[in-house]
Design an enzyme around this catalytic site. Structure first.
Site, mmCIF file in Angstrom:
data_model
loop_
_atom_site.group_PDB
_atom_site.id
_atom_site.type_symbol
_atom_site.label_atom_id
_atom_site.label_comp_id
_atom_site.label_asym_id
_atom_site.label_seq_id
_atom_site.Cartn_x
_atom_site.Cartn_y
_atom_site.Cartn_z
ATOM 1 N N SER A 1 40.496 33.003 46.032
ATOM 2 C CA SER A 1 41.613 33.444 46.828
ATOM 3 C C SER A 1 41.808 32.164 47.743
ATOM 4 C CB SER A 1 41.457 34.376 47.850
ATOM 5 O OG SER A 1 40.538 35.617 47.169
ATOM 6 N N HIS B 1 46.735 36.101 42.292
ATOM 7 C CA HIS B 1 46.076 35.354 41.477
ATOM 8 C C HIS B 1 47.084 35.221 40.183
ATOM 9 C CE1 HIS B 1 41.871 35.410 43.184
ATOM 10 N NE2 HIS B 1 42.238 36.738 43.550
ATOM 11 N N HIS C 1 37.011 40.292 39.034
ATOM 12 C CA HIS C 1 35.954 40.869 39.885
ATOM 13 C C HIS C 1 35.556 42.541 39.426
ATOM 14 C CE1 HIS C 1 38.916 38.654 42.392
ATOM 15 N NE2 HIS C 1 37.854 38.377 43.294
ATOM 16 N N TYR D 1 34.905 44.637 41.360
ATOM 17 C CA TYR D 1 35.527 46.088 41.782
ATOM 18 C C TYR D 1 36.912 46.679 41.480
ATOM 19 C CZ TYR D 1 38.523 42.428 44.337
ATOM 20 O OH TYR D 1 39.349 41.373 44.733
ATOM 21 N N GLU D 2 37.378 45.661 40.331
ATOM 22 C CA GLU D 2 38.438 45.982 39.392
ATOM 23 C C GLU D 2 38.042 46.827 38.596
ATOM 24 O OE1 GLU D 2 41.410 42.498 38.992
ATOM 25 O OE2 GLU D 2 39.413 41.296 39.490
ATOM 26 N N ALA E 1 36.705 33.351 49.050
ATOM 27 C CA ALA E 1 36.660 33.715 50.316
ATOM 28 C C ALA E 1 35.555 34.480 50.880
ATOM 29 C CB ALA E 1 38.129 34.423 50.614
ATOM 30 N N MET F 1 32.698 39.307 47.584
ATOM 31 C CA MET F 1 32.915 40.188 46.513
ATOM 32 C C MET F 1 32.777 39.426 45.116
ATOM 33 S SD MET F 1 35.748 42.954 48.109
ATOM 34 C CE MET F 1 35.592 43.282 49.787
ATOM 35 N N SER F 2 32.336 38.439 45.019
ATOM 36 C CA SER F 2 32.401 37.557 43.739
ATOM 37 C C SER F 2 31.158 36.755 43.594
ATOM 38 C CB SER F 2 33.744 36.984 43.582
ATOM 39 O OG SER F 2 33.831 35.945 44.804
ATOM 40 N N ASN G 1 37.208 35.049 57.895
ATOM 41 C CA ASN G 1 37.409 36.054 58.928
ATOM 42 C C ASN G 1 35.807 36.215 59.385
ATOM 43 O OD1 ASN G 1 37.047 37.606 56.010
ATOM 44 N ND2 ASN G 1 35.845 38.848 57.563
ATOM 45 N N HIS H 1 42.920 42.447 54.715
ATOM 46 C CA HIS H 1 43.293 41.345 53.655
ATOM 47 C C HIS H 1 44.361 40.199 54.041
ATOM 48 C CE1 HIS H 1 43.453 39.711 49.499
ATOM 49 N NE2 HIS H 1 44.747 39.994 49.633
HETATM 50 N N1 HPA Z 1 33.414 40.717 53.296
HETATM 51 C C1 HPA Z 1 33.503 40.772 51.826
HETATM 52 N N2 HPA Z 1 34.383 40.049 51.342
HETATM 53 C C2 HPA Z 1 35.134 39.297 51.923
HETATM 54 C C3 HPA Z 1 35.145 39.280 53.491
HETATM 55 C C4 HPA Z 1 34.501 39.854 54.287
HETATM 56 O O1 HPA Z 1 34.379 40.234 55.284
HETATM 57 N N3 HPA Z 1 36.308 38.361 53.780
HETATM 58 C C5 HPA Z 1 36.757 37.694 52.555
HETATM 59 N N4 HPA Z 1 36.019 38.374 51.452
#
Ligand code: HPA
Length: 271
Positions: A30, A61, A83, A85-86, A113, A211-212, A235, A246
């Protein structure tokens, strides 16, 4: 159809399209996708044209491979990743890395990210990944092993290439850029974590969560590739700020992307 046959068809197609030697593969997470736009004399191939390639479903993407020259290296970049999760299987998530390996790519840079778990981090920080925790509840190597690709029981003691880590540190210092470092913990998502999960993550030694990346790195190591990983801390993780969304992740990657791109380009020169 077995993996080797599929890989032969995929790489055969890519070579026909003009993909030759690859020095470094790039998985652009990302916010970093734009780096592919700086590749010189690019060959651009949409994922949906490539035999056996999955299709990316996440908005933002691009879903294409970009091949060409960047910082004096022949690179093959993934603009958009797959991913877990997809709903993709681990086999699908990591298929592109299998393809890079089948193209004899010696090195890979993986970016993402991530949420900051280390209390000294600030959103916008870049983090060199020194190690990871696979918390996805599965492993992309589960199943029969192809000994021609790699060992049944790969050593993960130095999953992230030590020399590349040093190169990244020195490059950041040269650029006068703050580079945090730490352990990336991969979870499946798509929920962000709970505050309790983040306390656990910190207790077991994670500096960031995402998550990747973990599946791709495992498959990269399995096939003998040298791996460099960099996270953009978008974050602070759950419980460390009021709420997560997001939009904030996207905003931070937008804010940091020029620095992130500059760092990756500078590191590439030394690889
Ligand atoms: N958690 C999981 N995946 C993420 C986060 C998070 O806080 N920020 C960006 N991807």
């Amino acid at each position: 159809m077995d993996l080797q046959t599929k890989l032969n068809e995929t790489t055969g197609f890519l070579k026909e399209k003009g993909i030759g030697q690859v020095d470094v593969a790039l998985i652009l997470g990302s916010g970093l996708g734009e780096l592919a736009e700086e590749i010189n004399t690019p060959v651009i191939i949409s994922y949906d044209e490539i035999p056996h390639f999955p299709i990316s479903t996440v908005a933002g993407h691009a879903g294409q491979l970009v091949y060409g020259e960047l910082s004096g290296k022949k690179v093959l970049a993934m603009q958009g990743r797959f991913h877990f999760y997809e709903g993709n299987t681990m086999e699908v998530v990591t298929y592109p890395v299998r393809v890079f390996s089948a193209l004899n790519t010696p090195s890979i840079i993986v970016t993402n990210a991530a949420g900051g778990v280390n209390e000294s981090f600030t959103p916008g920080d870049l983090m060199l990944i020194t190690d990871h925790i696979n918390f996805m509840g599965t492993n992309p190597l589960i199943g029969p092993n192809d000994d021609k690709i790699g060992p049944r029981f790969p050593d993960m003691s130095r999953a992230y290439d030590v020399e590349y880590q040093q190169l990244a540190r020195e490059t950041a210092r040269f650029m006068d850029l703050k580079l945090q470092e730490g352990v990336y913990m991969g979870l499946t998502g798509p929920t962000y974590e709970t505050p309790a999960e983040i306390r656990m993550a910190r207790t077991i030694g994670a500096s960031a969560v995402g998550m990747s990346t973990v599946p791709e790195v495992i498959v990269g190591v399995h096939s003998g590739m040298r791996v460099l990983g960099i996270s953009c801390i978008t974050n602070m993780a759950a419980g460390m700020q009021v709420s997560l969304n997001h939009e904030e992740v996207v905003e931070t990657t937008e804010r940091v992307k020029e620095t992130f791109k500059a760092l990756v380009k500078e590191i590439l020169k030394g690889m």
